[in-house]
Design a protein around this motif. Structure first.
Motif, PDB file in Angstrom:
ATOM      1  N   LYS A  29      71.188  43.573  20.918  1.00  0.00           N
ATOM      2  CA  LYS A  29      71.148  42.324  21.679  1.00  0.00           C
ATOM      3  C   LYS A  29      71.707  42.469  23.081  1.00  0.00           C
ATOM      4  CE  LYS A  29      72.272  37.486  21.552  1.00  0.00           C
ATOM      5  NZ  LYS A  29      73.499  36.747  21.492  1.00  0.00           N
ATOM      6  N   THR A  30      73.019  42.260  23.286  1.00  0.00           N
ATOM      7  CA  THR A  30      73.574  42.286  24.648  1.00  0.00           C
ATOM      8  C   THR A  30      74.052  43.679  25.049  1.00  0.00           C
ATOM      9  OG1 THR A  30      75.674  41.561  23.732  1.00  0.00           O
ATOM     10  CG2 THR A  30      74.269  39.870  24.705  1.00  0.00           C
ATOM     11  N   SER A  31      73.941  44.646  24.190  1.00  0.00           N
ATOM     12  CA  SER A  31      74.271  46.052  24.480  1.00  0.00           C
ATOM     13  C   SER A  31      75.711  46.254  24.939  1.00  0.00           C
ATOM     14  CB  SER A  31      73.312  46.615  25.526  1.00  0.00           C
ATOM     15  OG  SER A  31      71.985  46.524  25.058  1.00  0.00           O
ATOM     16  N   GLY A  32      76.624  45.509  24.355  1.00  0.00           N
ATOM     17  CA  GLY A  32      78.040  45.697  24.666  1.00  0.00           C
ATOM     18  C   GLY A  32      78.489  45.088  25.970  1.00  0.00           C
ATOM     19  N   ARG A  33      77.609  44.277  26.611  1.00  0.00           N
ATOM     20  CA  ARG A  33      77.952  43.697  27.907  1.00  0.00           C
ATOM     21  C   ARG A  33      78.464  42.265  27.792  1.00  0.00           C
ATOM     22  NH1 ARG A  33      75.230  45.323  32.809  1.00  0.00           N
ATOM     23  NH2 ARG A  33      74.349  47.409  32.648  1.00  0.00           N
ATOM     24  N   GLY A  34      78.524  41.714  26.609  1.00  0.00           N
ATOM     25  CA  GLY A  34      78.968  40.339  26.452  1.00  0.00           C
ATOM     26  C   GLY A  34      77.830  39.371  26.702  1.00  0.00           C
ATOM     27  N   GLN A  35      78.183  38.084  26.866  1.00  0.00           N
ATOM     28  CA  GLN A  35      77.146  37.059  26.979  1.00  0.00           C
ATOM     29  C   GLN A  35      76.630  36.863  28.404  1.00  0.00           C
ATOM     30  OE1 GLN A  35      75.635  35.291  24.509  1.00  0.00           O
ATOM     31  NE2 GLN A  35      76.719  36.476  22.977  1.00  0.00           N
ATOM     32  N   LYS A  36      77.438  36.209  29.242  1.00  0.00           N
ATOM     33  CA  LYS A  36      76.982  35.914  30.610  1.00  0.00           C
ATOM     34  C   LYS A  36      77.959  36.491  31.630  1.00  0.00           C
ATOM     35  CE  LYS A  36      75.310  31.396  29.132  1.00  0.00           C
ATOM     36  NZ  LYS A  36      75.548  29.975  29.302  1.00  0.00           N
ATOM     37  N   GLY A  37      77.710  36.210  32.881  1.00  0.00           N
ATOM     38  CA  GLY A  37      78.604  36.654  33.958  1.00  0.00           C
ATOM     39  C   GLY A  37      78.075  37.888  34.648  1.00  0.00           C
ATOM     40  N   SER A  38      78.730  38.232  35.757  1.00  0.00           N
ATOM     41  CA  SER A  38      78.228  39.336  36.591  1.00  0.00           C
ATOM     42  C   SER A  38      78.227  40.664  35.851  1.00  0.00           C
ATOM     43  CB  SER A  38      79.049  39.447  37.870  1.00  0.00           C
ATOM     44  OG  SER A  38      80.415  39.607  37.563  1.00  0.00           O
ATOM     45  N   GLY A  39      79.182  40.865  34.935  1.00  0.00           N
ATOM     46  CA  GLY A  39      79.261  42.130  34.199  1.00  0.00           C
ATOM     47  C   GLY A  39      78.094  42.355  33.268  1.00  0.00           C
ATOM     48  N   SER A  40      77.378  41.276  32.928  1.00  0.00           N
ATOM     49  CA  SER A  40      76.247  41.424  32.014  1.00  0.00           C
ATOM     50  C   SER A  40      74.966  41.749  32.752  1.00  0.00           C
ATOM     51  CB  SER A  40      76.060  40.132  31.219  1.00  0.00           C
ATOM     52  OG  SER A  40      75.564  39.108  32.059  1.00  0.00           O
ATOM     53  N   ARG A  41      75.000  41.652  34.076  1.00  0.00           N
ATOM     54  CA  ARG A  41      73.777  41.800  34.862  1.00  0.00           C
ATOM     55  C   ARG A  41      73.672  43.187  35.508  1.00  0.00           C
ATOM     56  NH1 ARG A  41      75.066  36.670  34.379  1.00  0.00           N
ATOM     57  NH2 ARG A  41      73.528  35.005  34.610  1.00  0.00           N
ATOM     58  N   ALA A  42      72.440  43.560  35.801  1.00  0.00           N
ATOM     59  CA  ALA A  42      72.192  44.858  36.438  1.00  0.00           C
ATOM     60  C   ALA A  42      72.730  44.851  37.856  1.00  0.00           C
ATOM     61  CB  ALA A  42      70.695  45.144  36.462  1.00  0.00           C
ATOM     62  N   GLY A  43      73.175  46.005  38.326  1.00  0.00           N
ATOM     63  CA  GLY A  43      73.647  46.129  39.694  1.00  0.00           C
ATOM     64  C   GLY A  43      75.077  45.693  39.892  1.00  0.00           C
ATOM     65  N   TYR A  44      75.761  45.328  38.803  1.00  0.00           N
ATOM     66  CA  TYR A  44      77.137  44.851  38.918  1.00  0.00           C
ATOM     67  C   TYR A  44      78.072  46.007  39.232  1.00  0.00           C
ATOM     68  CZ  TYR A  44      81.798  43.609  37.236  1.00  0.00           C
ATOM     69  OH  TYR A  44      83.151  43.420  37.140  1.00  0.00           O
ATOM     70  N   GLY A  45      79.029  45.758  40.094  1.00  0.00           N
ATOM     71  CA  GLY A  45      80.062  46.746  40.394  1.00  0.00           C
ATOM     72  C   GLY A  45      81.096  46.123  41.317  1.00  0.00           C
ATOM     73  N   VAL A  46      82.353  46.490  41.146  1.00  0.00           N
ATOM     74  CA  VAL A  46      83.403  45.937  42.001  1.00  0.00           C
ATOM     75  C   VAL A  46      83.645  46.865  43.182  1.00  0.00           C
ATOM     76  CG1 VAL A  46      84.581  44.628  40.199  1.00  0.00           C
ATOM     77  CG2 VAL A  46      85.214  46.981  40.596  1.00  0.00           C
ATOM     78  N   LYS A  47      84.097  46.283  44.281  1.00  0.00           N
ATOM     79  CA  LYS A  47      84.406  47.071  45.461  1.00  0.00           C
ATOM     80  C   LYS A  47      85.654  47.910  45.199  1.00  0.00           C
ATOM     81  CE  LYS A  47      82.657  43.497  48.538  1.00  0.00           C
ATOM     82  NZ  LYS A  47      83.066  42.291  49.250  1.00  0.00           N
ATOM     83  N   PRO A  48      85.779  49.052  45.841  1.00  0.00           N
ATOM     84  CA  PRO A  48      86.994  49.845  45.672  1.00  0.00           C
ATOM     85  C   PRO A  48      88.203  49.030  46.140  1.00  0.00           C
ATOM     86  CG  PRO A  48      85.339  51.085  46.891  1.00  0.00           C
ATOM     87  CD  PRO A  48      84.808  49.700  46.722  1.00  0.00           C
ATOM     88  N   GLY A  49      89.247  49.018  45.342  1.00  0.00           N
ATOM     89  CA  GLY A  49      90.456  48.284  45.704  1.00  0.00           C
ATOM     90  C   GLY A  49      90.484  46.858  45.196  1.00  0.00           C
ATOM     91  N   PHE A  50      89.368  46.365  44.644  1.00  0.00           N
ATOM     92  CA  PHE A  50      89.347  44.988  44.126  1.00  0.00           C
ATOM     93  C   PHE A  50      90.118  44.936  42.820  1.00  0.00           C
ATOM     94  CE2 PHE A  50      87.257  41.521  41.688  1.00  0.00           C
ATOM     95  CZ  PHE A  50      87.631  40.469  42.519  1.00  0.00           C
ATOM     96  N   GLU A  51      91.037  43.957  42.701  1.00  0.00           N
ATOM     97  CA  GLU A  51      91.902  43.858  41.529  1.00  0.00           C
ATOM     98  C   GLU A  51      91.701  42.537  40.802  1.00  0.00           C
ATOM     99  OE1 GLU A  51      95.968  44.839  42.338  1.00  0.00           O
ATOM    100  OE2 GLU A  51      95.414  46.467  43.695  1.00  0.00           O
TER     101      GLU A  51
END
Length: 148
Positions: A29-51
């Protein structure tokens, strides 16, 4: 023992997660990415230094002084180190780098530490007054050249 019989130790190599292969795989189903939010979508990534919205470490730590972006680091060489060159040779930044006396790029300055016994032609960005005297006393000359 043979090359073909070698294999990694037990537990050293894991099988890769096969995502999205149905409920029975444990990663369906969600392949370990959870339900919704940016982490579940393609292309997601945090900027270096973002906390995660917390004030980042680079902004929490105090800053001191002025750091010039155009700073030029001068490489310093003692006049005694020049004695390793052959008599009458031309000593410039390239020769000093090749001999391993100077490592980094940038202008070179000769200081008066040590003694020199051979006449050399020294072509550098700067030299102290005492260093010039010592080189002249040994029969050599100092030529100041822009940059190095």
């Amino acid at each position: 023992m043979d090359l073909k019989t070698l294999k990694p130790a037990n537990g050293a190599v894991r099988e890769r997660k096969r995502l999205g292969r149905g409920h029975g795989s444990g990663q369906g189903k969600t392949s370990g990415r959870g339900q919704k939010g940016s982490g579940s979508r393609a292309g997601y990534g945090v900027k270096p230094g973002f906390e995660g919205g917390q004030m980042p470490l680079s902004r929490r730590l105090p800053k001191r002084g002025f750091h010039s972006p155009g700073r030029v680091e001068i490489q310093v060489v003692a006049v005694g180190r020049l004695d390793s060159f052959a008599e009458g040779s031309i000593v410039d930044g390239a020769a000093l780098r090749q001999a391993g006396i100077v490592r980094k790029k940038g202008p070179v300055k000769i200081l008066s530490d040590g003694e020199i016994s051979k006449p050399l032609t020294v072509r550098v960005a700067a030299a102290s007054a005492k260093a010039r005297e010592k080189i002249a006393a040994a029969g050599g000359t100092v030529e100041v050249v822009a940059g190095d």
